[in-house]
Motif scaffolding. Structure first.
Motif, PDB file in Angstrom:
ATOM      1  N   ALA A   1      -2.553  28.473   2.480  1.00 49.71           N
ATOM      2  CA  ALA A   1      -2.992  29.133   1.253  1.00 49.71           C
ATOM      3  C   ALA A   1      -3.869  28.192   0.431  1.00 49.71           C
ATOM      4  CB  ALA A   1      -1.784  29.586   0.433  1.00 49.71           C
ATOM      5  N   GLY A   2      -5.004  28.710  -0.012  1.00 47.06           N
ATOM      6  CA  GLY A   2      -5.901  27.924  -0.848  1.00 47.06           C
ATOM      7  C   GLY A   2      -6.920  27.105  -0.072  1.00 47.06           C
ATOM      8  N   LEU A   3      -6.811  27.051   1.236  1.00 51.15           N
ATOM      9  CA  LEU A   3      -7.789  26.332   2.040  1.00 51.15           C
ATOM     10  C   LEU A   3      -8.867  27.307   2.505  1.00 51.15           C
ATOM     11  CD1 LEU A   3      -5.461  24.239   2.135  1.00 51.15           C
ATOM     12  CD2 LEU A   3      -6.116  23.780   4.481  1.00 51.15           C
ATOM     13  N   SER A   4     -10.099  26.850   2.483  1.00 52.29           N
ATOM     14  CA  SER A   4     -11.195  27.671   2.991  1.00 52.29           C
ATOM     15  C   SER A   4     -11.179  27.607   4.512  1.00 52.29           C
ATOM     16  CB  SER A   4     -12.527  27.139   2.476  1.00 52.29           C
ATOM     17  OG  SER A   4     -12.818  25.876   3.076  1.00 52.29           O
ATOM     18  N   ALA A   5     -11.949  28.477   5.138  1.00 52.45           N
ATOM     19  CA  ALA A   5     -12.064  28.448   6.598  1.00 52.45           C
ATOM     20  C   ALA A   5     -12.614  27.096   7.046  1.00 52.45           C
ATOM     21  CB  ALA A   5     -12.952  29.592   7.081  1.00 52.45           C
ATOM     22  N   GLY A   6     -13.535  26.541   6.272  1.00 59.36           N
ATOM     23  CA  GLY A   6     -14.092  25.230   6.594  1.00 59.36           C
ATOM     24  C   GLY A   6     -13.050  24.127   6.481  1.00 59.36           C
ATOM     25  N   ASP A   7     -12.239  24.195   5.430  1.00 54.56           N
ATOM     26  CA  ASP A   7     -11.150  23.220   5.273  1.00 54.56           C
ATOM     27  C   ASP A   7     -10.197  23.291   6.457  1.00 54.56           C
ATOM     28  OD1 ASP A   7     -12.074  22.454   2.740  1.00 54.56           O
ATOM     29  OD2 ASP A   7     -10.658  23.767   1.680  1.00 54.56           O
ATOM     30  N   GLU A   8      -9.828  24.521   6.831  1.00 54.14           N
ATOM     31  CA  GLU A   8      -8.903  24.706   7.944  1.00 54.14           C
ATOM     32  C   GLU A   8      -9.494  24.149   9.238  1.00 54.14           C
ATOM     33  OE1 GLU A   8      -6.865  28.319  10.502  1.00 54.14           O
ATOM     34  OE2 GLU A   8      -7.579  28.759   8.479  1.00 54.14           O
ATOM     35  N   ALA A   9     -10.759  24.441   9.487  1.00 55.74           N
ATOM     36  CA  ALA A   9     -11.409  23.946  10.710  1.00 55.74           C
ATOM     37  C   ALA A   9     -11.483  22.423  10.708  1.00 55.74           C
ATOM     38  CB  ALA A   9     -12.804  24.556  10.844  1.00 55.74           C
ATOM     39  N   ALA A  10     -11.791  21.848   9.555  1.00 57.86           N
ATOM     40  CA  ALA A  10     -11.873  20.384   9.458  1.00 57.86           C
ATOM     41  C   ALA A  10     -10.503  19.759   9.690  1.00 57.86           C
ATOM     42  CB  ALA A  10     -12.431  19.971   8.094  1.00 57.86           C
TER      43      ALA A  10
ATOM     44  N   ALA B   1       5.441  33.229  12.719  1.00 58.43           N
ATOM     45  CA  ALA B   1       4.507  32.102  12.762  1.00 58.43           C
ATOM     46  C   ALA B   1       3.246  32.399  11.955  1.00 58.43           C
ATOM     47  CB  ALA B   1       4.144  31.776  14.206  1.00 58.43           C
ATOM     48  N   LEU B   2       2.731  33.600  12.069  1.00 61.17           N
ATOM     49  CA  LEU B   2       1.521  33.955  11.319  1.00 61.17           C
ATOM     50  C   LEU B   2       1.778  33.943   9.817  1.00 61.17           C
ATOM     51  CD1 LEU B   2       0.126  36.808  13.606  1.00 61.17           C
ATOM     52  CD2 LEU B   2      -0.822  34.493  13.297  1.00 61.17           C
ATOM     53  N   GLY B   3       2.945  34.415   9.401  1.00 64.79           N
ATOM     54  CA  GLY B   3       3.282  34.405   7.983  1.00 64.79           C
ATOM     55  C   GLY B   3       3.437  32.996   7.434  1.00 64.79           C
ATOM     56  N   VAL B   4       4.140  32.152   8.175  1.00 60.84           N
ATOM     57  CA  VAL B   4       4.346  30.766   7.740  1.00 60.84           C
ATOM     58  C   VAL B   4       3.013  30.021   7.730  1.00 60.84           C
ATOM     59  CG1 VAL B   4       5.456  28.571   8.335  1.00 60.84           C
ATOM     60  CG2 VAL B   4       6.757  30.697   8.450  1.00 60.84           C
ATOM     61  N   ARG B   5       2.185  30.281   8.734  1.00 63.56           N
ATOM     62  CA  ARG B   5       0.858  29.653   8.805  1.00 63.56           C
ATOM     63  C   ARG B   5       0.022  30.042   7.592  1.00 63.56           C
ATOM     64  NH1 ARG B   5      -4.244  30.922  10.640  1.00 63.56           N
ATOM     65  NH2 ARG B   5      -5.345  29.247  11.716  1.00 63.56           N
ATOM     66  N   ALA B   6       0.023  31.326   7.238  1.00 60.90           N
ATOM     67  CA  ALA B   6      -0.740  31.790   6.079  1.00 60.90           C
ATOM     68  C   ALA B   6      -0.244  31.114   4.806  1.00 60.90           C
ATOM     69  CB  ALA B   6      -0.642  33.309   5.954  1.00 60.90           C
ATOM     70  N   GLU B   7       1.067  30.984   4.691  1.00 56.60           N
ATOM     71  CA  GLU B   7       1.647  30.308   3.525  1.00 56.60           C
ATOM     72  C   GLU B   7       1.215  28.845   3.476  1.00 56.60           C
ATOM     73  OE1 GLU B   7       6.083  29.450   1.659  1.00 56.60           O
ATOM     74  OE2 GLU B   7       5.898  30.710   3.434  1.00 56.60           O
ATOM     75  N   MET B   8       1.239  28.178   4.625  1.00 50.19           N
ATOM     76  CA  MET B   8       0.875  26.770   4.688  1.00 50.19           C
ATOM     77  C   MET B   8      -0.596  26.557   4.338  1.00 50.19           C
ATOM     78  SD  MET B   8       0.992  24.233   8.011  1.00 50.19           S
ATOM     79  CE  MET B   8      -0.151  25.247   8.942  1.00 50.19           C
TER      80      MET B   8
END
Length: 160
Positions: free
Chosen positions: A131-140, A122-129
């Motif tokens: 990729a390229g997003l900032s922490a702010g993008d992910e939180a938003a 799950a952590l690997g697939v999540r990282a792949e998904m």
């Protein structure tokens, strides 16, 4: 007369638009599940197995009807899935003290190493998904998805 009969340029039907929010969420979900499935298969776990194991890890002690609802499948289907996992020594049924007809479902110690491997997947697939997003993008994104889920959960709970 319709657009085809008049020779006019037809307009897209609402369900033909390729990048609506619903289509994108559905596509991302399908691709995410497909990627996770491929990785889980490499450790010997099928989709049905990982779905039940993860659902039980989140809600140990749930009954079969609750698990069926959570997985959006029929109770009889969950029964078969649990039968197989019980035979493999990964899940056990325990009598429900409040309802003699019902069984509560629990993971066995044998399931925990498999769940640990699934967590790595799950952590690997999540990282792949992400990729390229900032922490702010992910939180938003997470905040927006939580809001969408909340909006739909309220409606569903109200019987709509």
């Amino acid at each position: 007369m319709n657009a085809i009969a008049t020779g006019a340029e037809p307009t897209l039907a609402p369900f033909a638009a390729p990048d609506t929010i619903g289509v994108l969420v559905s596509d991302v979900t399908r691709l995410l599940r497909r990627r996770f499935d491929a990785q889980a298969r490499s450790i010997g776990v099928s989709r049905a197995q990982w779905q039940v194991l993860i659902a039980l890890a989140r809600s140990e002690g749930i009954n079969q009807a609750g698990l069926a609802e959570r997985l959006d499948v029929e109770t009889i289907t969950v029964g078969r899935m649990v039968d197989r996992l019980e035979e493999a020594g990964l899940v056990e049924r325990r009598a429900d003290p409040a309802d003699r007809r019902a069984w509560r479902l629990f993971l066995t110690p044998r399931a925990h190493p498999i769940l640990a491997e699934l967590q790595v997947v799950a952590l690997g697939v999540r990282a792949e998904m992400l990729a390229g997003l900032s922490a702010g993008d992910e939180a938003a994104l997470q905040g927006l998805l939580l809001r969408l889920r909340g909006n739909l959960s309220v409606r569903e709970g109200a019987g709509a």
